[in-house]
Design an enzyme around this catalytic site. Structure first.
Site, PDB file in Angstrom:
ATOM      1  N   TYR A  61      77.007 -25.765  31.795  1.00  0.00           N
ATOM      2  CA  TYR A  61      75.667 -26.164  31.333  1.00  0.00           C
ATOM      3  C   TYR A  61      75.579 -27.677  31.136  1.00  0.00           C
ATOM      4  O   TYR A  61      76.380 -28.274  30.424  1.00  0.00           O
ATOM      5  CB  TYR A  61      75.269 -25.431  30.044  1.00  0.00           C
ATOM      6  CG  TYR A  61      74.950 -23.956  30.263  1.00  0.00           C
ATOM      7  CD1 TYR A  61      74.750 -23.440  31.552  1.00  0.00           C
ATOM      8  CD2 TYR A  61      74.840 -23.074  29.202  1.00  0.00           C
ATOM      9  CE1 TYR A  61      74.461 -22.099  31.757  1.00  0.00           C
ATOM     10  CE2 TYR A  61      74.554 -21.729  29.399  1.00  0.00           C
ATOM     11  CZ  TYR A  61      74.368 -21.255  30.691  1.00  0.00           C
ATOM     12  OH  TYR A  61      74.089 -19.918  30.888  1.00  0.00           O
ATOM     13  N   SER A 163      78.904 -11.349  33.319  1.00  0.00           N
ATOM     14  CA  SER A 163      77.507 -11.717  33.455  1.00  0.00           C
ATOM     15  C   SER A 163      77.082 -11.480  34.896  1.00  0.00           C
ATOM     16  O   SER A 163      77.860 -11.721  35.822  1.00  0.00           O
ATOM     17  CB  SER A 163      77.345 -13.192  33.072  1.00  0.00           C
ATOM     18  OG  SER A 163      76.035 -13.613  33.300  1.00  0.00           O
ATOM     19  N   GLN A 185      75.717  -9.868  30.705  1.00  0.00           N
ATOM     20  CA  GLN A 185      74.504 -10.686  30.553  1.00  0.00           C
ATOM     21  C   GLN A 185      73.736 -10.695  31.882  1.00  0.00           C
ATOM     22  O   GLN A 185      74.285 -11.058  32.909  1.00  0.00           O
ATOM     23  CB  GLN A 185      74.922 -12.103  30.155  1.00  0.00           C
ATOM     24  CG  GLN A 185      73.767 -12.961  29.728  1.00  0.00           C
ATOM     25  CD  GLN A 185      74.190 -14.344  29.237  1.00  0.00           C
ATOM     26  OE1 GLN A 185      73.859 -15.341  29.855  1.00  0.00           O
ATOM     27  NE2 GLN A 185      74.917 -14.404  28.133  1.00  0.00           N
TER      28      GLN A 185
HETATM   29  N1  LIG Z   1      74.182 -15.679  32.683  1.00  0.00           N
HETATM   30  C1  LIG Z   1      73.417 -16.410  33.460  1.00  0.00           C
HETATM   31  O1  LIG Z   1      73.558 -16.424  34.700  1.00  0.00           O
HETATM   32  C2  LIG Z   1      72.350 -17.245  32.828  1.00  0.00           C
HETATM   33  C3  LIG Z   1      71.408 -17.920  33.638  1.00  0.00           C
HETATM   34  C4  LIG Z   1      70.440 -18.700  33.020  1.00  0.00           C
HETATM   35  C5  LIG Z   1      70.418 -18.812  31.633  1.00  0.00           C
HETATM   36  N2  LIG Z   1      71.359 -18.185  30.867  1.00  0.00           N
HETATM   37  C6  LIG Z   1      71.353 -18.263  29.377  1.00  0.00           C
HETATM   38  O2  LIG Z   1      70.148 -17.722  28.900  1.00  0.00           O
HETATM   39  C7  LIG Z   1      69.415 -18.689  28.147  1.00  0.00           C
HETATM   40  C8  LIG Z   1      67.947 -18.495  28.377  1.00  0.00           C
HETATM   41  O3  LIG Z   1      67.643 -18.567  29.761  1.00  0.00           O
HETATM   42  P1  LIG Z   1      66.343 -19.258  30.324  1.00  0.00           P
HETATM   43  O4  LIG Z   1      66.316 -20.656  29.863  1.00  0.00           O
HETATM   44  O5  LIG Z   1      66.314 -18.977  31.765  1.00  0.00           O
HETATM   45  O6  LIG Z   1      65.218 -18.398  29.625  1.00  0.00           O
HETATM   46  P2  LIG Z   1      63.820 -18.476  28.902  1.00  0.00           P
HETATM   47  O7  LIG Z   1      64.045 -18.435  27.446  1.00  0.00           O
HETATM   48  O8  LIG Z   1      62.995 -17.424  29.525  1.00  0.00           O
HETATM   49  O9  LIG Z   1      63.157 -19.862  29.327  1.00  0.00           O
HETATM   50  C9  LIG Z   1      63.304 -21.026  28.569  1.00  0.00           C
HETATM   51  C10 LIG Z   1      62.535 -22.144  29.236  1.00  0.00           C
HETATM   52  O10 LIG Z   1      61.157 -21.781  29.251  1.00  0.00           O
HETATM   53  C11 LIG Z   1      60.396 -22.805  28.627  1.00  0.00           C
HETATM   54  N3  LIG Z   1      59.303 -22.200  27.885  1.00  0.00           N
HETATM   55  C12 LIG Z   1      59.354 -21.160  27.037  1.00  0.00           C
HETATM   56  N4  LIG Z   1      58.129 -20.885  26.548  1.00  0.00           N
HETATM   57  C13 LIG Z   1      57.306 -21.792  27.091  1.00  0.00           C
HETATM   58  C14 LIG Z   1      55.899 -22.022  26.998  1.00  0.00           C
HETATM   59  N5  LIG Z   1      55.109 -21.259  26.237  1.00  0.00           N
HETATM   60  N6  LIG Z   1      55.366 -23.038  27.696  1.00  0.00           N
HETATM   61  C15 LIG Z   1      56.150 -23.821  28.469  1.00  0.00           C
HETATM   62  N7  LIG Z   1      57.506 -23.642  28.616  1.00  0.00           N
HETATM   63  C16 LIG Z   1      58.056 -22.633  27.941  1.00  0.00           C
HETATM   64  C17 LIG Z   1      61.366 -23.495  27.691  1.00  0.00           C
HETATM   65  O11 LIG Z   1      60.935 -24.806  27.454  1.00  0.00           O
HETATM   66  P3  LIG Z   1      61.084 -25.475  25.990  1.00  0.00           P
HETATM   67  O12 LIG Z   1      62.541 -25.740  25.808  1.00  0.00           O
HETATM   68  O13 LIG Z   1      60.242 -26.675  26.132  1.00  0.00           O
HETATM   69  O14 LIG Z   1      60.562 -24.506  24.987  1.00  0.00           O
HETATM   70  C18 LIG Z   1      62.663 -23.441  28.485  1.00  0.00           C
HETATM   71  O15 LIG Z   1      62.712 -24.490  29.434  1.00  0.00           O
HETATM   72  C19 LIG Z   1      69.995 -20.047  28.573  1.00  0.00           C
HETATM   73  O16 LIG Z   1      69.901 -21.043  27.583  1.00  0.00           O
HETATM   74  C20 LIG Z   1      71.444 -19.678  28.815  1.00  0.00           C
HETATM   75  O17 LIG Z   1      72.144 -19.653  27.582  1.00  0.00           O
HETATM   76  C21 LIG Z   1      72.303 -17.383  31.454  1.00  0.00           C
END
Ligand SMILES: NC(=O)c1ccc[n+]([C@@H]2O[C@H](COP(=O)([O-])OP(=O)(O)OC[C@H]3O[C@@H](n4cnc5c(N)ncnc54)[C@H](OP(=O)(O)O)[C@@H]3O)[C@@H](O)[C@H]2O)c1
Length: 324
Positions: A61, A163, A185
């Site tokens: 990350y 994951s 995950q």
């Molecule tokens: N295992 C894997 O392969 C894998 C892959 C990807 C991620 N992950 C893990 O899962 C976590 C979450 O994943 P994700 O980041 O894809 O998921 P998410 O929680 O669906 O998306 C978060 C993103 O969406 C934005 N967002 C949320 N609400 C919003 C709104 N109302 N308006 C505008 N933007 C909004 C956030 O921006 P703001 O920060 O500005 O709120 C952030 O950039 C990661 O941090 C990581 O730990 C795991």
């Protein structure tokens, strides 16, 4: 809200996990700044304030910077480490020279060195959970089992998981290891529905379009494997992000989420998470936001249980057509 599989194993983590992919100042080679550390402190504060004690990392990350800033937070708050669970992941490698493409690597040497890097960046003696990030086609279950045993024996890792893996891949890894894989995950949200479509479209021609791995949800439930949902907020698609140019079903679902939130005097984010947590698999959502105000809104999910009808209304609206 359904109990976690981890709880059934006697591991008492928070119901929601804070994802740390947004920490560290972005996917670039810029040095970490004081603002990046401040952002991490504020995100951790917001997470703790809603009862989150579980933080999800990966060695990749923001090219390691997310773990480094988190390590700085731990250094500046001596009592934090003993009160939280830290999870990280390894196994994905970026392109690192000619003839060395982006790849997956479950070799024992790579897993061992990756864990050492994680511990060093975080400045901790152990992590609570290590996940194998994405399935490596060249994985040798015996080799993985050996290094996992070694990491457990040395005290560097308490528990293991995977994951983005299918039931069959978990079974293959498990076949050589006495150490259980207790987490899987996966990407799951109201926008990414194939984890449900695979189940409801059994004996239906549309099933061909659903690529969530067969039997995975059921296997994890049967074996008490904790399912964690990444992408749980659907990147804001139903909770305030602009929906101009999106499909009618996305626009209608965003409106439905808002209506339900208003009815229950809560936030759209809480509805999205409560929808995942209503599923009997005991799904543990991971938050991707690092904004304190949005994290606070997510915390309201812990107070809500959706009815069967509300849950199905959201599902049917998002899939954009009636169930078969
Ligand atoms: N295992 C894997 O392969 C894998 C892959 C990807 C991620 N992950 C893990 O899962 C976590 C979450 O994943 P994700 O980041 O894809 O998921 P998410 O929680 O669906 O998306 C978060 C993103 O969406 C934005 N967002 C949320 N609400 C919003 C709104 N109302 N308006 C505008 N933007 C909004 C956030 O921006 P703001 O920060 O500005 O709120 C952030 O950039 C990661 O941090 C990581 O730990 C795991």
């Amino acid at each position: 809200m359904k109990p976690l599989q981890l709880e059934k194993r006697g591991i008492a983590t928070s119901r929601i996990v804070m994802g740390c992919m947004g920490l560290g100042g972005g996917w670039n080679q810029n040095a970490i700044t004081a603002d990046d550390i401040k952002q991490a402190h504020q995100a951790v504060d917001a997470a703790l304030s809603i009862g989150i004690n579980f933080f999800d990392h990966a060695d990749i990350y923001t090219f390691g910077k997310a773990e480094t800033v988190f390590g700085q937070v731990l250094k500046e708050r001596k009592d934090l480490r003993e009160n939280i669970f830290i999870q990280s992941k390894c196994g994905i490698r970026f392109e690192d020279g000619p003839g060395r493409p982006g790849r997956y690597d479950f070799s024992s040497d790579y897993i061992r060195s990756s864990v050492d890097g994680i511990l060093e960046r975080l400045g901790v003696e152990f992590i609570d959970f290590l996940l194998l990030h994405r399935p490596d086609p060249l994985m040798e279950p015996e080799e993985v089992a050996e290094v996992i045993y070694e990491l457990k024996e040395s005290g560097k890792v308490r528990h293991f998981g995977v994951s983005n893996m299918s039931a069959a891949q978990i079974k293959l890894l498990q076949s050589s290891s006495n150490e259980p894989f207790i987490i899987n995950q996966m990407e799951m949200s109201l926008a990414k529905l194939d984890w449900l479509e695979t189940g409801v479209l059994v004996n239906h021609p549309e099933r061909m379009n659903s690529n969530f791995p067969e039997e995975t949800l059921e296997y994890c439930r049967l074996e008490n494997i904790q399912i964690q949902a990444w992408g749980s907020l659907a990147q804001g698609l139903f909770s305030g992000r602009h929906v101009d140019g999106q499909t009618d079903s996305i626009k209608e679902t965003a409106q439905l989420v808002k209506d339900l939130a208003d009815k229950k005097q809560t936030s759209p984010e809480a509805i999205l998470l409560a929808w995942l947590m209503r599923h009997p698999a005991g799904i543990q959502p991971i938050l991707g936001t690092t904004r304190p105000e949005r994290i606070q809104k997510c915390g309201e999910a812990m107070k809500i249980t959706l009815t069967r009808e509300e849950w199905y209304s959201l599902f049917v609206s998002s899939r954009g057509r009636r169930l078969p």
